[in-house]
Enzyme design. Structure first.
Site, PDB file in Angstrom:
ATOM      1  N   GLY A 190      13.895  -9.094 -10.662  1.00  0.00           N
ATOM      2  CA  GLY A 190      12.976  -9.313  -9.551  1.00  0.00           C
ATOM      3  C   GLY A 190      11.546  -9.008  -9.955  1.00  0.00           C
ATOM      4  N   ALA A 191      10.730 -10.080 -10.081  1.00  0.00           N
ATOM      5  CA  ALA A 191       9.310  -9.875 -10.429  1.00  0.00           C
ATOM      6  C   ALA A 191       8.472  -9.845  -9.161  1.00  0.00           C
ATOM      7  CB  ALA A 191       8.828 -10.986 -11.364  1.00  0.00           C
ATOM      8  N   ILE A 194       7.716  -4.408  -6.347  1.00  0.00           N
ATOM      9  CA  ILE A 194       8.268  -3.204  -6.993  1.00  0.00           C
ATOM     10  C   ILE A 194       8.445  -3.461  -8.490  1.00  0.00           C
ATOM     11  CG2 ILE A 194      10.273  -1.668  -7.152  1.00  0.00           C
ATOM     12  CD1 ILE A 194      10.659  -1.944  -4.171  1.00  0.00           C
ATOM     13  N   GLU A 213      13.236 -12.960 -13.351  1.00  0.00           N
ATOM     14  CA  GLU A 213      12.915 -13.428 -11.997  1.00  0.00           C
ATOM     15  C   GLU A 213      13.614 -14.765 -11.730  1.00  0.00           C
ATOM     16  OE1 GLU A 213      11.177 -12.594  -9.115  1.00  0.00           O
ATOM     17  OE2 GLU A 213      11.694 -14.613  -8.443  1.00  0.00           O
ATOM     18  N   GLY A 281      14.158  -7.167  -3.288  1.00  0.00           N
ATOM     19  CA  GLY A 281      13.883  -7.157  -1.863  1.00  0.00           C
ATOM     20  C   GLY A 281      14.639  -6.039  -1.162  1.00  0.00           C
ATOM     21  N   ARG A 282      14.393  -5.913   0.129  1.00  0.00           N
ATOM     22  CA  ARG A 282      14.978  -4.814   0.904  1.00  0.00           C
ATOM     23  C   ARG A 282      15.647  -5.349   2.163  1.00  0.00           C
ATOM     24  NH1 ARG A 282      13.461   0.138  -0.752  1.00  0.00           N
ATOM     25  NH2 ARG A 282      13.613   1.051   1.340  1.00  0.00           N
ATOM     26  N   HIS A 454     -25.999  -1.858  -5.292  1.00  0.00           N
ATOM     27  CA  HIS A 454     -26.007  -2.239  -6.704  1.00  0.00           C
ATOM     28  C   HIS A 454     -26.091  -0.997  -7.573  1.00  0.00           C
ATOM     29  CE1 HIS A 454     -26.781  -4.487 -10.342  1.00  0.00           C
ATOM     30  NE2 HIS A 454     -27.749  -3.619 -10.614  1.00  0.00           N
TER      31      HIS A 454
HETATM   32  P1  FAD Z   1      10.788   3.864   6.493  1.00  0.00           P
HETATM   33  O1  FAD Z   1       9.592   4.323   5.781  1.00  0.00           O
HETATM   34  O2  FAD Z   1      11.924   3.337   5.710  1.00  0.00           O
HETATM   35  O3  FAD Z   1      11.273   5.105   7.363  1.00  0.00           O
HETATM   36  C1  FAD Z   1      12.448   5.100   8.094  1.00  0.00           C
HETATM   37  C2  FAD Z   1      12.894   6.541   8.302  1.00  0.00           C
HETATM   38  O4  FAD Z   1      13.909   6.556   9.292  1.00  0.00           O
HETATM   39  C3  FAD Z   1      13.492   7.186   7.059  1.00  0.00           C
HETATM   40  O5  FAD Z   1      12.971   8.473   6.901  1.00  0.00           O
HETATM   41  C4  FAD Z   1      14.976   7.255   7.371  1.00  0.00           C
HETATM   42  O6  FAD Z   1      15.630   8.358   6.759  1.00  0.00           O
HETATM   43  C5  FAD Z   1      14.938   7.434   8.871  1.00  0.00           C
HETATM   44  N1  FAD Z   1      16.149   7.014   9.570  1.00  0.00           N
HETATM   45  C6  FAD Z   1      16.824   5.852   9.462  1.00  0.00           C
HETATM   46  N2  FAD Z   1      17.860   5.815  10.344  1.00  0.00           N
HETATM   47  C7  FAD Z   1      17.819   6.984  11.015  1.00  0.00           C
HETATM   48  C8  FAD Z   1      18.594   7.535  12.062  1.00  0.00           C
HETATM   49  N3  FAD Z   1      19.599   6.869  12.614  1.00  0.00           N
HETATM   50  N4  FAD Z   1      18.277   8.769  12.510  1.00  0.00           N
HETATM   51  C9  FAD Z   1      17.234   9.459  11.971  1.00  0.00           C
HETATM   52  N5  FAD Z   1      16.459   8.979  10.988  1.00  0.00           N
HETATM   53  C10 FAD Z   1      16.743   7.763  10.531  1.00  0.00           C
HETATM   54  N6  FAD Z   1       4.107  -0.429   1.512  1.00  0.00           N
HETATM   55  C11 FAD Z   1       2.774  -0.426   1.505  1.00  0.00           C
HETATM   56  O7  FAD Z   1       2.171  -0.790   2.519  1.00  0.00           O
HETATM   57  N7  FAD Z   1       2.051  -0.039   0.408  1.00  0.00           N
HETATM   58  C12 FAD Z   1       2.670   0.365  -0.730  1.00  0.00           C
HETATM   59  O8  FAD Z   1       1.997   0.717  -1.699  1.00  0.00           O
HETATM   60  C13 FAD Z   1       4.077   0.363  -0.767  1.00  0.00           C
HETATM   61  N8  FAD Z   1       4.718   0.753  -1.867  1.00  0.00           N
HETATM   62  C14 FAD Z   1       6.079   0.764  -1.878  1.00  0.00           C
HETATM   63  C15 FAD Z   1       6.727   1.134  -3.056  1.00  0.00           C
HETATM   64  C16 FAD Z   1       8.108   1.157  -3.102  1.00  0.00           C
HETATM   65  C17 FAD Z   1       8.796   1.565  -4.377  1.00  0.00           C
HETATM   66  C18 FAD Z   1       8.865   0.812  -1.935  1.00  0.00           C
HETATM   67  C19 FAD Z   1      10.363   0.856  -1.951  1.00  0.00           C
HETATM   68  C20 FAD Z   1       8.229   0.432  -0.775  1.00  0.00           C
HETATM   69  C21 FAD Z   1       6.837   0.389  -0.732  1.00  0.00           C
HETATM   70  N9  FAD Z   1       6.146  -0.008   0.413  1.00  0.00           N
HETATM   71  C22 FAD Z   1       4.778  -0.037   0.405  1.00  0.00           C
HETATM   72  C23 FAD Z   1       6.850  -0.405   1.632  1.00  0.00           C
HETATM   73  C24 FAD Z   1       6.861   0.755   2.651  1.00  0.00           C
HETATM   74  O9  FAD Z   1       7.468   1.873   2.049  1.00  0.00           O
HETATM   75  C25 FAD Z   1       7.616   0.355   3.901  1.00  0.00           C
HETATM   76  O10 FAD Z   1       7.099  -0.843   4.422  1.00  0.00           O
HETATM   77  C26 FAD Z   1       7.476   1.448   4.964  1.00  0.00           C
HETATM   78  O11 FAD Z   1       7.993   2.665   4.498  1.00  0.00           O
HETATM   79  C27 FAD Z   1       8.199   1.051   6.253  1.00  0.00           C
HETATM   80  O12 FAD Z   1       8.042   2.056   7.187  1.00  0.00           O
HETATM   81  P2  FAD Z   1       9.126   2.304   8.337  1.00  0.00           P
HETATM   82  O13 FAD Z   1       8.604   3.423   9.159  1.00  0.00           O
HETATM   83  O14 FAD Z   1       9.461   1.032   9.000  1.00  0.00           O
HETATM   84  O15 FAD Z   1      10.465   2.743   7.578  1.00  0.00           O
HETATM   85  P1  NAI Z   2       9.909  -8.563  -3.317  1.00  0.00           P
HETATM   86  O1  NAI Z   2      10.355  -9.394  -2.190  1.00  0.00           O
HETATM   87  O2  NAI Z   2       8.477  -8.222  -3.470  1.00  0.00           O
HETATM   88  O3  NAI Z   2      10.361  -9.228  -4.689  1.00  0.00           O
HETATM   89  C1  NAI Z   2      11.699  -9.528  -4.959  1.00  0.00           C
HETATM   90  C2  NAI Z   2      11.731 -10.513  -6.103  1.00  0.00           C
HETATM   91  O4  NAI Z   2      13.059 -10.611  -6.561  1.00  0.00           O
HETATM   92  C3  NAI Z   2      11.298 -11.928  -5.684  1.00  0.00           C
HETATM   93  O5  NAI Z   2      10.356 -12.419  -6.594  1.00  0.00           O
HETATM   94  C4  NAI Z   2      12.602 -12.699  -5.695  1.00  0.00           C
HETATM   95  O6  NAI Z   2      12.425 -14.053  -6.001  1.00  0.00           O
HETATM   96  C5  NAI Z   2      13.376 -11.970  -6.780  1.00  0.00           C
HETATM   97  N1  NAI Z   2      14.815 -12.117  -6.677  1.00  0.00           N
HETATM   98  C6  NAI Z   2      15.588 -12.104  -5.565  1.00  0.00           C
HETATM   99  N2  NAI Z   2      16.889 -12.254  -5.892  1.00  0.00           N
HETATM  100  C7  NAI Z   2      16.945 -12.348  -7.245  1.00  0.00           C
HETATM  101  C8  NAI Z   2      18.003 -12.511  -8.174  1.00  0.00           C
HETATM  102  N3  NAI Z   2      19.271 -12.590  -7.783  1.00  0.00           N
HETATM  103  N4  NAI Z   2      17.685 -12.591  -9.486  1.00  0.00           N
HETATM  104  C9  NAI Z   2      16.408 -12.494  -9.928  1.00  0.00           C
HETATM  105  N5  NAI Z   2      15.352 -12.351  -9.071  1.00  0.00           N
HETATM  106  C10 NAI Z   2      15.626 -12.269  -7.758  1.00  0.00           C
HETATM  107  O7  NAI Z   2      10.813  -7.236  -3.212  1.00  0.00           O
HETATM  108  P2  NAI Z   2      10.716  -5.826  -3.924  1.00  0.00           P
HETATM  109  O8  NAI Z   2       9.875  -5.877  -5.134  1.00  0.00           O
HETATM  110  O9  NAI Z   2      12.121  -5.345  -4.010  1.00  0.00           O
HETATM  111  O10 NAI Z   2       9.952  -4.961  -2.860  1.00  0.00           O
HETATM  112  C11 NAI Z   2      10.455  -4.885  -1.519  1.00  0.00           C
HETATM  113  C12 NAI Z   2       9.324  -4.806  -0.556  1.00  0.00           C
HETATM  114  O11 NAI Z   2       8.762  -3.505  -0.575  1.00  0.00           O
HETATM  115  C13 NAI Z   2       8.159  -5.737  -0.842  1.00  0.00           C
HETATM  116  O12 NAI Z   2       8.387  -7.036  -0.382  1.00  0.00           O
HETATM  117  C14 NAI Z   2       7.069  -5.087  -0.095  1.00  0.00           C
HETATM  118  O13 NAI Z   2       7.156  -5.459   1.241  1.00  0.00           O
HETATM  119  C15 NAI Z   2       7.399  -3.616  -0.239  1.00  0.00           C
HETATM  120  N6  NAI Z   2       6.577  -3.040  -1.301  1.00  0.00           N
HETATM  121  C16 NAI Z   2       5.222  -3.045  -1.147  1.00  0.00           C
HETATM  122  C17 NAI Z   2       4.414  -2.538  -2.108  1.00  0.00           C
HETATM  123  C18 NAI Z   2       2.945  -2.600  -1.921  1.00  0.00           C
HETATM  124  O14 NAI Z   2       2.505  -2.885  -0.817  1.00  0.00           O
HETATM  125  N7  NAI Z   2       2.141  -2.358  -2.947  1.00  0.00           N
HETATM  126  C19 NAI Z   2       4.942  -1.948  -3.346  1.00  0.00           C
HETATM  127  C20 NAI Z   2       6.367  -2.047  -3.429  1.00  0.00           C
HETATM  128  C21 NAI Z   2       7.135  -2.552  -2.422  1.00  0.00           C
END
Ligand code: FAD
Ligand code: NAI
Length: 475
Positions: A190-191, A194, A213, A281-282, A454
């Site tokens: 997945g490119a 993340i 990817e 993806g998630r 600037h």
């Molecule tokens: P979450 O942050 O997932 O929070 C949900 C919470 O609910 C968790 O603490 C969970 O334990 C709790 N929960 C779930 N079910 C229950 C239950 N039944 N009872 C009690 N608690 C519960 N987004 C950005 O905008 N910028 C970034 O730089 C960025 N980087 C990322 C990097 C990575 C590696 C990843 C995986 C994601 C990244 N994201 C980024 C995406 C971002 O993390 C999510 O969009 C964001 O956390 C979503 O917020 P949320 O409140 O919907 O859910």
């Molecule tokens: P993503 O949706 O950004 O990328 C997933 C990639 O995996 C896509 O390019 C897709 O085509 C590829 N893919 C899917 N199935 C595949 C397969 N079977 N084989 C090979 N490639 C495949 O999802 P990612 O990177 O997991 O991140 C999840 C989400 O978390 C992001 O969409 C974003 O919403 C959030 N996030 C945001 C960040 C930020 O804002 N800087 C940083 C990291 C995550």
């Protein structure tokens, strides 16, 4: 005996904790339930974002960038580094400290705003004329009741069938942020966001990184011109990016993982990696919520079904963030949380989906807001484009970071800004000006006529706006 509140928020990530704080600010008695545990079993509010997402990834991106600069960038500035050594334990420890500061910050904010926090899993148990009963199971075992419920339970990493996460060899984002020794060879499936961020971290620390990817295009959601530039730069840095692949068998051995795949030409390959990160993806998280107990509707993809205002099918039950449709971004979750709390208070909270910025924190950073050039073409909207390269920006030259550009897309007739796309230094900060401009429905000329300091990187934004009218001054 149940404890009664006006508003109960289930989930303490950016969507949930912000909704609870805003509800409390508006005068409601508010509770927030979150089950995330730190390594000692204590509460760790902040969700994916704080614990295994935005915050720890940015901490490691920063640390690994320092390491790369010390190894490869400082010499040009006349700074000689001898005996450069990586202390990965210290780097990971610092990341954990940054996470904990954020966890503690949220607990402090709950106290300050008089939000009652419960550590455990929240689940619907029943609904009656007065509202909803929610059980909390975990460190706190309680029965809570409220008229209004906000669900903010977030998302989980998507698994590839046949390659379950063990977080030792086959890693999700959680494992990818905590590898204890720099692996020689890392595979990434997945490119996406993340893949590129985590791939950058481990490449900078010394791993050979191969990204596989499925799609034939690189960063398909990004403006094509920017994506092309990014592809070129990332390959030059040493990320091995293979597009259009079809993943076959994945087998975890004792110490390594083998991945079979077919490339875009149909040729078969097998690579053995020390670690495999899967970032495809998630998926929305509704595990343990007992949505069925009250008849909460999910859509066909498992997201909680909501209308444009985050209302579910149940009266006074709302859902925000990753568990509902729309981009999975922390700031989108927060904005929805604020808007829902305000709607409960009878106000008119609003989230403008057209002006949600995206940032990929690679080096250079990629940031954008609004429409891409390919979207405008597909929608038949007549537009003008203006670009300005950081190569021609004095501050970028002084920084020694001249890759990339700022690109403006404006309506051909009205000059209204329709999209801004940046690849370059501090794109994450520069994009804010474009978001403000678009919220105020500014024209490219508005930005072009505003005085920018600037030397600053933001002058590239002004120059790109000038370039829309073909009158950039420094290029
Ligand atoms: P979450 O942050 O997932 O929070 C949900 C919470 O609910 C968790 O603490 C969970 O334990 C709790 N929960 C779930 N079910 C229950 C239950 N039944 N009872 C009690 N608690 C519960 N987004 C950005 O905008 N910028 C970034 O730089 C960025 N980087 C990322 C990097 C990575 C590696 C990843 C995986 C994601 C990244 N994201 C980024 C995406 C971002 O993390 C999510 O969009 C964001 O956390 C979503 O917020 P949320 O409140 O919907 O859910
Ligand atoms: P993503 O949706 O950004 O990328 C997933 C990639 O995996 C896509 O390019 C897709 O085509 C590829 N893919 C899917 N199935 C595949 C397969 N079977 N084989 C090979 N490639 C495949 O999802 P990612 O990177 O997991 O991140 C999840 C989400 O978390 C992001 O969409 C974003 O919403 C959030 N996030 C945001 C960040 C930020 O804002 N800087 C940083 C990291 C995550």
């Amino acid at each position: 005996m149940s404890k009664n509140f006006d508003v109960i928020v289930i989930g303490g990530g950016p969507g949930g904790y912000i909704a609870a704080i805003r509800a409390a600010q508006l005068g409601f008695s508010a509770a927030c339930i979150d089950e995330w545990k730190n390594e000692k079993g204590g509460p760790a509010p902040g969700g994916t974002c704080t614990n295994v997402g935005c915050i720890p990834s940015k901490a490691l991106l920063q640390s690994s960038e320092h390491f790369e600069h010390a190894g490869h960038g400082f010499a040009e500035h006349g700074i000689e580094v001898k005996g450069l050594k990586l202390n990965l334990g210290q780097m990971l420890g610092r990341k954990d400290t940054v996470v904990k500061q954020n966890n503690d910050g949220i607990l402090y904010l709950f106290k300050k705003n008089k939000v009652s926090f419960f550590h455990g899993r929240g689940a619907f148990t029943k609904a009656d004329a007065e509202g909803y009963e929610i059980s909390v199971t975990g460190k706190d075992n309680e029965t809570l009741k409220a008229k209004h419920i906000i669900i903010a339970t977030g998302s989980n990493p998507r698994e590839l069938p046949g390659a379950a996460f063990d977080e030792k060899l086959i890693l999700s984002n959680t494992g990818a942020l905590a590898i204890e020794a720099v692996p020689k060879k890392i595979g990434l499936i997945g490119a996406g966001v993340i893949g590129l961020e985590m791939g950058s971290v481990w490449r900078r620390l010394g791993s050979e990184v191969t990204i596989l990817e499925a799609l034939p295009a690189f960063l398909g959601a990004v403006d094509e011109q920017i994506a092309k530039e990014a592809h070129k730069l990332f390959e030059k840095q040493g990320l091995g990016i293979h597009l259009g692949v079809k993943i076959g068998a994945i087998k975890a051995g004792k110490q390594d993982v083998s991945v079979e795949y077919t490339d875009a030409k149909g040729e078969s390959h097998k690579i053995v990696f020390d670690k495999l990160i899967i970032s495809i993806g998630r998926v929305p998280n509704t595990i343990g919520l007992q949505a069925e107990a009250v008849g909460l509707k999910l859509d066909e993809r498992g997201f909680i079904a909501v209308d444009a205002d985050c209302r579910t099918n149940l009266p006074n039950v709302w859902a925000v963030g990753d568990v509902v449709r729309g981009p999975m971004l922390a700031h989108k979750a927060e904005e929805e949380g604020v808007a829902v709390a305000e709607r409960i208070a009878g106000q008119h909270g609003h989230v403008n989906f057209n002006t949600i910025p995206w940032v990929i924190y690679t080096s250079p950073e990629i940031a954008w807001v609004g429409k891409t050039e390919q979207q405008l073409k597909a929608e038949g909207i007549a537009y003008k484009a203006g670009t300005f390269p950081f190569m021609a920006n004095g501050r970028a030259r002084a920084l020694g970071d001249t890759s990339g550009m700022v690109k403006f897309l404006a309506d051909a007739k009205t000059d209204e800004i329709l999209g801004v796309h940046i690849i370059g230094p501090m794109a994450s900060e520069l994009i804010a000006e474009a978001v403000v401009a678009m919220e105020f429905r500014a024209s490219a000329e508005d930005i072009a006529r505003i005085c920018h300091a600037h030397p600053s990187l933001s002058e590239a934004t002004k120059e790109a706006a000038l370039a829309v009218d073909k009158r950039a001054l420094n290029f």
